[in-house]
Scaffold this motif. Structure first.
Motif, PDB file in Angstrom:
ATOM      1  N   ASN A  18       0.746  -0.953   0.153  1.00  0.00           N
ATOM      2  CA  ASN A  18      -0.010   0.010  -0.017  1.00  0.00           C
ATOM      3  C   ASN A  18       0.727   1.007  -0.010  1.00  0.00           C
ATOM      4  OD1 ASN A  18      -2.682  -0.865   0.247  1.00  0.00           O
ATOM      5  ND2 ASN A  18      -1.955  -1.910   1.895  1.00  0.00           N
ATOM      6  N   LEU A  19       0.584   2.145  -1.168  1.00  0.00           N
ATOM      7  CA  LEU A  19       1.374   3.385  -1.233  1.00  0.00           C
ATOM      8  C   LEU A  19       0.803   4.571  -1.108  1.00  0.00           C
ATOM      9  CD1 LEU A  19       3.181   1.547  -3.983  1.00  0.00           C
ATOM     10  CD2 LEU A  19       4.462   2.201  -1.946  1.00  0.00           C
ATOM     11  N   PRO A  20       1.297   5.790  -0.895  1.00  0.00           N
ATOM     12  CA  PRO A  20       0.510   7.107  -0.761  1.00  0.00           C
ATOM     13  C   PRO A  20       0.020   7.809  -2.072  1.00  0.00           C
ATOM     14  CG  PRO A  20       2.905   7.263  -0.278  1.00  0.00           C
ATOM     15  CD  PRO A  20       2.776   5.926  -0.662  1.00  0.00           C
ATOM     16  N   ALA A  21       0.697   7.048  -3.195  1.00  0.00           N
ATOM     17  CA  ALA A  21       0.126   7.810  -4.424  1.00  0.00           C
ATOM     18  C   ALA A  21       0.401   6.426  -5.574  1.00  0.00           C
ATOM     19  CB  ALA A  21       1.056   8.835  -4.902  1.00  0.00           C
ATOM     20  N   SER A  22      -0.043   6.776  -6.826  1.00  0.00           N
ATOM     21  CA  SER A  22      -0.105   5.927  -7.838  1.00  0.00           C
ATOM     22  C   SER A  22       1.369   5.497  -8.164  1.00  0.00           C
ATOM     23  CB  SER A  22      -0.843   6.158  -8.827  1.00  0.00           C
ATOM     24  OG  SER A  22      -0.434   7.304  -9.715  1.00  0.00           O
ATOM     25  N   PRO A  23       1.547   4.325  -8.252  1.00  0.00           N
ATOM     26  CA  PRO A  23       2.970   3.737  -8.403  1.00  0.00           C
ATOM     27  C   PRO A  23       3.271   3.235  -9.871  1.00  0.00           C
ATOM     28  CG  PRO A  23       1.753   1.931  -7.594  1.00  0.00           C
ATOM     29  CD  PRO A  23       0.733   2.798  -8.031  1.00  0.00           C
ATOM     30  N   VAL A  24       4.699   3.208 -10.260  1.00  0.00           N
ATOM     31  CA  VAL A  24       5.043   2.372 -11.295  1.00  0.00           C
ATOM     32  C   VAL A  24       6.288   1.542 -10.818  1.00  0.00           C
ATOM     33  CG1 VAL A  24       4.517   4.308 -13.281  1.00  0.00           C
ATOM     34  CG2 VAL A  24       6.758   4.518 -11.937  1.00  0.00           C
ATOM     35  N   VAL A  25       6.332   0.315 -11.521  1.00  0.00           N
ATOM     36  CA  VAL A  25       7.223  -0.727 -11.208  1.00  0.00           C
ATOM     37  C   VAL A  25       8.347  -1.366 -12.101  1.00  0.00           C
ATOM     38  CG1 VAL A  25       5.434  -1.640  -9.277  1.00  0.00           C
ATOM     39  CG2 VAL A  25       5.471  -2.616 -11.793  1.00  0.00           C
ATOM     40  N   MET A  52       6.290  10.413 -12.868  1.00  0.00           N
ATOM     41  CA  MET A  52       7.193   9.264 -13.335  1.00  0.00           C
ATOM     42  C   MET A  52       5.949   8.272 -14.055  1.00  0.00           C
ATOM     43  SD  MET A  52       9.550   8.142 -10.333  1.00  0.00           S
ATOM     44  CE  MET A  52       8.530   8.762  -8.936  1.00  0.00           C
ATOM     45  N   THR A  53       6.175   7.790 -15.259  1.00  0.00           N
ATOM     46  CA  THR A  53       5.203   7.123 -15.747  1.00  0.00           C
ATOM     47  C   THR A  53       5.854   5.508 -16.158  1.00  0.00           C
ATOM     48  OG1 THR A  53       5.746   8.041 -18.082  1.00  0.00           O
ATOM     49  CG2 THR A  53       3.979   9.018 -16.793  1.00  0.00           C
ATOM     50  N   SER A  54       7.338   5.359 -15.890  1.00  0.00           N
ATOM     51  CA  SER A  54       7.870   4.173 -16.330  1.00  0.00           C
ATOM     52  C   SER A  54       9.278   4.038 -15.581  1.00  0.00           C
ATOM     53  CB  SER A  54       8.076   3.707 -17.709  1.00  0.00           C
ATOM     54  OG  SER A  54       9.131   4.963 -18.249  1.00  0.00           O
ATOM     55  N   LEU A  55       9.695   2.833 -15.221  1.00  0.00           N
ATOM     56  CA  LEU A  55      10.909   2.769 -14.802  1.00  0.00           C
ATOM     57  C   LEU A  55      11.526   1.470 -15.393  1.00  0.00           C
ATOM     58  CD1 LEU A  55      10.208   2.697 -10.935  1.00  0.00           C
ATOM     59  CD2 LEU A  55      11.279   4.391 -12.221  1.00  0.00           C
ATOM     60  N   ARG A  80       0.135  15.500 -23.007  1.00  0.00           N
ATOM     61  CA  ARG A  80      -0.957  15.807 -23.799  1.00  0.00           C
ATOM     62  C   ARG A  80      -1.115  14.922 -24.830  1.00  0.00           C
ATOM     63  NH1 ARG A  80       1.376  21.125 -25.720  1.00  0.00           N
ATOM     64  NH2 ARG A  80       3.165  20.345 -25.617  1.00  0.00           N
ATOM     65  N   ARG A  81      -2.104  14.824 -25.482  1.00  0.00           N
ATOM     66  CA  ARG A  81      -2.403  13.752 -26.883  1.00  0.00           C
ATOM     67  C   ARG A  81      -1.925  14.607 -27.989  1.00  0.00           C
ATOM     68  NH1 ARG A  81      -5.511   8.799 -26.304  1.00  0.00           N
ATOM     69  NH2 ARG A  81      -5.809   8.853 -28.511  1.00  0.00           N
ATOM     70  N   LYS A  82      -2.130  15.767 -28.147  1.00  0.00           N
ATOM     71  CA  LYS A  82      -2.013  16.663 -29.555  1.00  0.00           C
ATOM     72  C   LYS A  82      -1.110  17.966 -28.989  1.00  0.00           C
ATOM     73  CE  LYS A  82      -5.429  16.849 -32.173  1.00  0.00           C
ATOM     74  NZ  LYS A  82      -7.043  17.313 -32.238  1.00  0.00           N
ATOM     75  N   MET A  83      -0.528  18.248 -29.961  1.00  0.00           N
ATOM     76  CA  MET A  83       0.345  19.602 -29.785  1.00  0.00           C
ATOM     77  C   MET A  83      -0.450  20.921 -29.368  1.00  0.00           C
ATOM     78  SD  MET A  83       3.717  18.912 -30.367  1.00  0.00           S
ATOM     79  CE  MET A  83       4.491  20.399 -30.908  1.00  0.00           C
ATOM     80  N   PRO A 102      -0.873  22.576 -21.863  1.00  0.00           N
ATOM     81  CA  PRO A 102      -0.685  21.644 -20.691  1.00  0.00           C
ATOM     82  C   PRO A 102      -1.472  21.730 -19.382  1.00  0.00           C
ATOM     83  CG  PRO A 102       1.189  23.175 -21.111  1.00  0.00           C
ATOM     84  CD  PRO A 102       0.132  23.191 -21.994  1.00  0.00           C
ATOM     85  N   SER A 103      -1.677  20.783 -18.694  1.00  0.00           N
ATOM     86  CA  SER A 103      -2.602  21.155 -17.579  1.00  0.00           C
ATOM     87  C   SER A 103      -1.698  21.752 -16.305  1.00  0.00           C
ATOM     88  CB  SER A 103      -3.424  19.871 -16.936  1.00  0.00           C
ATOM     89  OG  SER A 103      -2.196  18.772 -16.629  1.00  0.00           O
ATOM     90  N   ILE A 104      -2.452  22.333 -15.445  1.00  0.00           N
ATOM     91  CA  ILE A 104      -1.733  22.836 -14.316  1.00  0.00           C
ATOM     92  C   ILE A 104      -0.959  21.941 -13.583  1.00  0.00           C
ATOM     93  CG2 ILE A 104      -2.019  24.402 -11.972  1.00  0.00           C
ATOM     94  CD1 ILE A 104      -4.426  25.412 -13.713  1.00  0.00           C
ATOM     95  N   GLU A 105      -1.852  20.691 -12.907  1.00  0.00           N
ATOM     96  CA  GLU A 105      -1.441  19.698 -12.349  1.00  0.00           C
ATOM     97  C   GLU A 105      -0.459  18.527 -13.316  1.00  0.00           C
ATOM     98  OE1 GLU A 105      -1.056  18.069  -8.984  1.00  0.00           O
ATOM     99  OE2 GLU A 105      -1.162  20.397  -8.660  1.00  0.00           O
ATOM    100  N   PRO A 106       0.793  18.145 -13.076  1.00  0.00           N
ATOM    101  CA  PRO A 106       1.426  17.175 -13.882  1.00  0.00           C
ATOM    102  C   PRO A 106       0.299  15.902 -13.959  1.00  0.00           C
ATOM    103  CG  PRO A 106       2.577  17.479 -12.188  1.00  0.00           C
ATOM    104  CD  PRO A 106       1.506  18.663 -11.959  1.00  0.00           C
ATOM    105  N   SER A 107       0.282  15.251 -15.362  1.00  0.00           N
ATOM    106  CA  SER A 107      -0.477  13.905 -15.163  1.00  0.00           C
ATOM    107  C   SER A 107       0.277  13.038 -15.925  1.00  0.00           C
ATOM    108  CB  SER A 107      -1.888  14.074 -15.769  1.00  0.00           C
ATOM    109  OG  SER A 107      -1.906  14.563 -16.865  1.00  0.00           O
TER     110      SER A 107
END
Length: 401
Positions: free
Chosen positions: A181-188, A242-245, A285-288, A292-297
């Motif tokens: 269990n972690l405090p935020a969404s993880p990548v592995v 982070m989206t990949s390791l 983003r999906r398109k140029m 960009p959003s204020i919060e990174p996603s």
């Protein structure tokens, strides 16, 4: 006395070693324009079912089998497609209209894959490509699975989800054998030995390293990912998402893929931030033309950056469709202790390959052959252009004189 060494025509050619010159000569050898089924255009006057912001459907995941003979793609048209790397041909199309398909991963058998679901529930599915049947369901996650990795050495695998958990599994049992269990969404990610795995925790910029045999204990190391150069761009600095390791093959380095305009290489032994890879446009983003959003996603990032099999180079896709190649052979050596204020080495691409129309969402290198696969709204197989450069041929001739 041994007979003189002769190379018969039946013997395979010596393996190509990846060099900066060879990486610069990669060219698309085959392009599959219809690798994703696009929706039928709406009749005039009716509302479009797909938001204009999303653009065309894209391939969302790519995976080679262990031998590098086959590659599988998963796409937003809810299909997975199998291709033969040697012939460059599509072998079969399988549909998963009921559950959707994402993060395809070959098991150690090239006839079976794992994949995450995008509809109905968040179950991981074990699927036989041979007879198009589900072999097992792995239930437990309560949010979308965003990271899925097969152990390099056995039938274990690991998943990370938006439900802020990491689950450890075995193909032979439907029950989860470990839960973090972690405090935020993880990548592995697993290291090449399968003895260590890494968990990147977003919002906290922490990468936790666990001993596979003692995953229920505390992580044996915590790496802090902090880039002091970001505060020169904006203050407060925009958070890294982070989206990949991915570990290098020698286990010494950790490649951190991010949805922003930089990826990072960390020292996996000591936790130093060694290099910042720049030159691409992040897939947040999906398109140029979308701001960009204020919060990174996460956006559509996650599959676009990877090591070459020898860990000498890093390849990455970009929102503008280009593919960047960085030379990671001369990374700095840093001594302890870790200094979070020390700026990393900023690496610019060794070469930039003109890639796809639209974003190049997935870029992977074949584990055995000098072949790269990239995907977005189309799929491309890249091979080095072996025809010599006229200037280089002239230089070689002059040397012989």
């Amino acid at each position: 006395m041994p007979p003189p060494a002769t190379t018969s025509s039946n013997e395979p050619p010596p393996p190509l070693s990846l060099t900066p010159a060879l990486m610069s000569k990669l060219k698309p050898a085959r392009i599959f324009k219809t690798a994703v089924e696009q929706p039928t255009p709406p009749s005039p006057g009716s509302a479009s079912p797909r938001s204009n912001q999303l653009g065309p459907r894209q391939i969302s995941g790519v995976c080679f089998d262990d031998r590098g003979d086959q590659v599988i793609t998963a796409a937003e048209d809810e299909t997975f497609r199998l291709y033969n790397c040697k012939t460059g041909k599509q072998v079969k199309i399988l549909y998963s209209k009921k559950y959707g398909v994402d993060l395809p991963r070959f098991t150690h058998k090239n006839t079976a894959i794992l994949h995450a679901s995008t509809k109905e529930d968040d179950t991981i599915r074990y699927h036989s490509l041979h007879d198009n049947k589900y072999l097992q369901y792995f239930k437990g996650h309560k949010g979308r699975v965003v990271s899925l990795e097969m152990s390099p050495v056995d039938d274990g695998f690991m998943s990370g989800s938006f439900d802020k958990t990491v689950r450890l599994w075995d193909l032979r049992s439907p029950n989860c054998r470990g839960l973090l269990n972690l405090p935020a969404s993880p990548v592995v990610a697993y290291d090449a030995s399968g003895l260590v795995f890494a968990v990147g925790v977003n919002q906290y910029s922490r990468i936790l390293l666990y001993d596979q045999a003692n995953f229920d204990k505390e992580p044996f190391m915590t790496i802090i990912l902090e880039d002091p150069t970001l505060s020169l761009v904006s203050y407060p600095p925009r958070a890294i998402y982070m989206t990949s390791l991915a570990f290098s093959t020698n286990g010494k380095y950790l490649l951190v893929g991010c949805s922003g305009d930089a990826h990072y290489i960390m020292d996996a032994y000591d936790g130093h931030l060694l290099a910042k890879l720049e030159g691409h446009i992040g897939l947040e983003r999906r398109k140029m033309d979308i701001p960009p959003s204020i919060e990174p996603s996460r956006g559509c990032s996650g599959e676009e950056v990877s090591w070459t099999p020898d860990s000498k180079f890093v390849v990455s896709g970009s929102l503008d469709g280009r593919i960047c190649v960085w030379d990671a052979q001369n990374l700095p050596v840093k001594e302890k202790p870790v200094d979070l204020k020390a700026a990393p080495l900023c690496l610019k691409p060794l070469t930039v390959l003109e890639g796809h129309p639209g974003p190049s969402r997935c870029v992977k290198f074949n584990p055995r052959f000098a072949m790269m696969c990239s995907a977005g709204a189309e799929l491309a197989f890249w091979l080095p252009d072996q025809s010599g450069d006229p200037e280089e041929i002239a230089k070689e001739l002059l040397k012989k004189k």
